[in-house]
Design a protein around this motif. Structure first.
Motif, PDB file in Angstrom:
ATOM      1  N   GLU A  40       2.735   1.531 -15.702  1.00 46.89           N
ATOM      2  CA  GLU A  40       1.933   2.502 -16.448  1.00 46.89           C
ATOM      3  C   GLU A  40       1.439   1.999 -17.797  1.00 46.89           C
ATOM      4  O   GLU A  40       0.417   2.460 -18.287  1.00 46.89           O
ATOM      5  CB  GLU A  40       2.679   3.824 -16.603  1.00 46.89           C
ATOM      6  N   THR A  41       2.109   1.053 -18.406  1.00 44.01           N
ATOM      7  CA  THR A  41       1.668   0.511 -19.697  1.00 44.01           C
ATOM      8  C   THR A  41       0.749  -0.702 -19.532  1.00 44.01           C
ATOM      9  O   THR A  41       0.343  -1.298 -20.520  1.00 44.01           O
ATOM     10  CB  THR A  41       2.882   0.117 -20.565  1.00 44.01           C
ATOM     11  N   MET A  42       0.436  -1.043 -18.282  1.00 47.59           N
ATOM     12  CA  MET A  42      -0.371  -2.233 -17.995  1.00 47.59           C
ATOM     13  C   MET A  42      -1.475  -1.924 -16.994  1.00 47.59           C
ATOM     14  O   MET A  42      -1.557  -2.533 -15.929  1.00 47.59           O
ATOM     15  CB  MET A  42       0.542  -3.343 -17.448  1.00 47.59           C
ATOM     16  N   PRO A  43      -2.359  -0.982 -17.306  1.00 48.34           N
ATOM     17  CA  PRO A  43      -3.373  -0.579 -16.324  1.00 48.34           C
ATOM     18  C   PRO A  43      -4.300  -1.709 -15.881  1.00 48.34           C
ATOM     19  O   PRO A  43      -4.808  -1.676 -14.756  1.00 48.34           O
ATOM     20  CB  PRO A  43      -4.144   0.540 -17.034  1.00 48.34           C
ATOM     21  N   SER A  44      -4.513  -2.705 -16.717  1.00 50.82           N
ATOM     22  CA  SER A  44      -5.403  -3.804 -16.311  1.00 50.82           C
ATOM     23  C   SER A  44      -4.757  -4.706 -15.262  1.00 50.82           C
ATOM     24  O   SER A  44      -5.418  -5.568 -14.687  1.00 50.82           O
ATOM     25  CB  SER A  44      -5.825  -4.640 -17.525  1.00 50.82           C
ATOM     26  N   ILE A  55      -3.120  -3.396 -12.574  1.00 46.25           N
ATOM     27  CA  ILE A  55      -3.016  -2.603 -11.352  1.00 46.25           C
ATOM     28  C   ILE A  55      -4.323  -2.749 -10.574  1.00 46.25           C
ATOM     29  O   ILE A  55      -5.396  -2.833 -11.157  1.00 46.25           O
ATOM     30  CB  ILE A  55      -2.761  -1.120 -11.686  1.00 46.25           C
ATOM     31  N   PHE A  56      -4.229  -2.791  -9.259  1.00 50.74           N
ATOM     32  CA  PHE A  56      -5.425  -2.928  -8.435  1.00 50.74           C
ATOM     33  C   PHE A  56      -5.331  -2.054  -7.190  1.00 50.74           C
ATOM     34  O   PHE A  56      -4.245  -1.687  -6.753  1.00 50.74           O
ATOM     35  CB  PHE A  56      -5.662  -4.390  -8.032  1.00 50.74           C
ATOM     36  N   ASN A  57      -6.479  -1.731  -6.659  1.00 53.26           N
ATOM     37  CA  ASN A  57      -6.572  -1.003  -5.396  1.00 53.26           C
ATOM     38  C   ASN A  57      -6.394  -2.031  -4.274  1.00 53.26           C
ATOM     39  O   ASN A  57      -7.230  -2.920  -4.117  1.00 53.26           O
ATOM     40  CB  ASN A  57      -7.941  -0.324  -5.300  1.00 53.26           C
ATOM     41  N   PRO A  94       2.326   4.838  -5.482  1.00 54.09           N
ATOM     42  CA  PRO A  94       3.220   5.683  -6.285  1.00 54.09           C
ATOM     43  C   PRO A  94       4.480   4.973  -6.788  1.00 54.09           C
ATOM     44  O   PRO A  94       4.915   5.213  -7.905  1.00 54.09           O
ATOM     45  CB  PRO A  94       3.582   6.825  -5.326  1.00 54.09           C
ATOM     46  N   GLY A  95       5.044   4.100  -5.993  1.00 53.27           N
ATOM     47  CA  GLY A  95       6.263   3.417  -6.411  1.00 53.27           C
ATOM     48  C   GLY A  95       6.060   2.429  -7.537  1.00 53.27           C
ATOM     49  O   GLY A  95       6.952   2.206  -8.358  1.00 53.27           O
ATOM     50  N   TYR A  96       4.900   1.811  -7.592  1.00 54.02           N
ATOM     51  CA  TYR A  96       4.626   0.818  -8.629  1.00 54.02           C
ATOM     52  C   TYR A  96       4.024   1.429  -9.891  1.00 54.02           C
ATOM     53  O   TYR A  96       4.063   0.829 -10.963  1.00 54.02           O
ATOM     54  CB  TYR A  96       3.665  -0.248  -8.104  1.00 54.02           C
ATOM     55  N   ILE A 137       0.817  -1.213   0.000  1.00 51.84           N
ATOM     56  CA  ILE A 137       0.000   0.000   0.000  1.00 51.84           C
ATOM     57  C   ILE A 137       0.853   1.267   0.000  1.00 51.84           C
ATOM     58  O   ILE A 137       0.344   2.360  -0.163  1.00 51.84           O
ATOM     59  CB  ILE A 137      -0.990   0.026   1.191  1.00 51.84           C
ATOM     60  N   GLY A 138       2.145   1.131   0.143  1.00 47.79           N
ATOM     61  CA  GLY A 138       3.032   2.289   0.116  1.00 47.79           C
ATOM     62  C   GLY A 138       4.438   1.897   0.492  1.00 47.79           C
ATOM     63  O   GLY A 138       4.740   0.726   0.683  1.00 47.79           O
ATOM     64  N   GLY A 139       5.291   2.894   0.569  1.00 49.70           N
ATOM     65  CA  GLY A 139       6.674   2.658   0.955  1.00 49.70           C
ATOM     66  C   GLY A 139       7.538   2.099  -0.158  1.00 49.70           C
ATOM     67  O   GLY A 139       8.669   1.693   0.073  1.00 49.70           O
ATOM     68  N   GLU A 140       7.011   2.072  -1.373  1.00 46.20           N
ATOM     69  CA  GLU A 140       7.769   1.557  -2.508  1.00 46.20           C
ATOM     70  C   GLU A 140       8.269   2.743  -3.326  1.00 46.20           C
ATOM     71  O   GLU A 140       7.487   3.523  -3.846  1.00 46.20           O
ATOM     72  CB  GLU A 140       6.884   0.660  -3.385  1.00 46.20           C
TER      73      GLU A 140
END
Length: 159
Positions: free
Chosen positions: A97-101, A103-105, A90-92, A64-67
């Protein structure tokens, strides 16, 4: 998220968790209380990391953070085996960025559960691996290194 996947779908998935972070005892308790078949590998030494990642079909990074960058994502992609799913932090974000599918919350376990099932499918996998191979090439040190040096040289010239 794994607990929210139906038992039928979970039979086709095996969850293995690497790491020995502060949440490990909670995860073990949760999986036992919910009768989840989870394998806990514990700490993965650096020399075993590539083999561990390559043995996966899907590698999930729920930080969730620290990356600061997300080198672990690139390490997983470089094995050319798992579909990489990364938390929207933010770190990931730059790496993914070229693979939005992919990425997850990390706070939405139901959507992650759905994404895990999708990522296990052949169509999603083929597309994801193609995108990951392209991203690895874009971020290869031989590609990005000269660009970084040029920025440093420009900054030095201005100084």
């Amino acid at each position: 998220a794994y607990s929210q996947i139906s038992e039928v779908d979970r039979k086709n998935l095996k969850l293995t968790i690497g790491g020995s972070g502060p949440e490990l005892s909670k995860l073990k308790r949760f999986s036992k209380q919910n009768n989840l078949d989870v394998e806990f590998k514990g700490y993965i030494p650096e020399e075993s990391k590539a083999e561990f990642l390559a043995s996966s079909e899907v590698a999930v990074f729920p930080s969730i953070g620290g990356e600061s960058f997300g080198i672990v994502l690139l390490e997983a992609m470089a094995t050319d085996s798992p579909v990489v799913l990364a938390a929207d932090n933010p770190g990931y974000s730059y790496v993914m960025e070229t693979m939005p599918s992919q990425i997850f919350n990390p706070q939405d376990s139901q959507k992650l559960a759905s994404k895990l099932i999708s990522a296990s499918g052949d169509k999603f996998r083929q597309k994801a691996l193609k995108l990951q191979r392209a991203r690895i090439k874009q971020l290869d040190i031989n590609t990005i290194g000269p660009k970084i040096l040029k920025v440093y040289e420009q900054a030095q010239d201005k100084a």
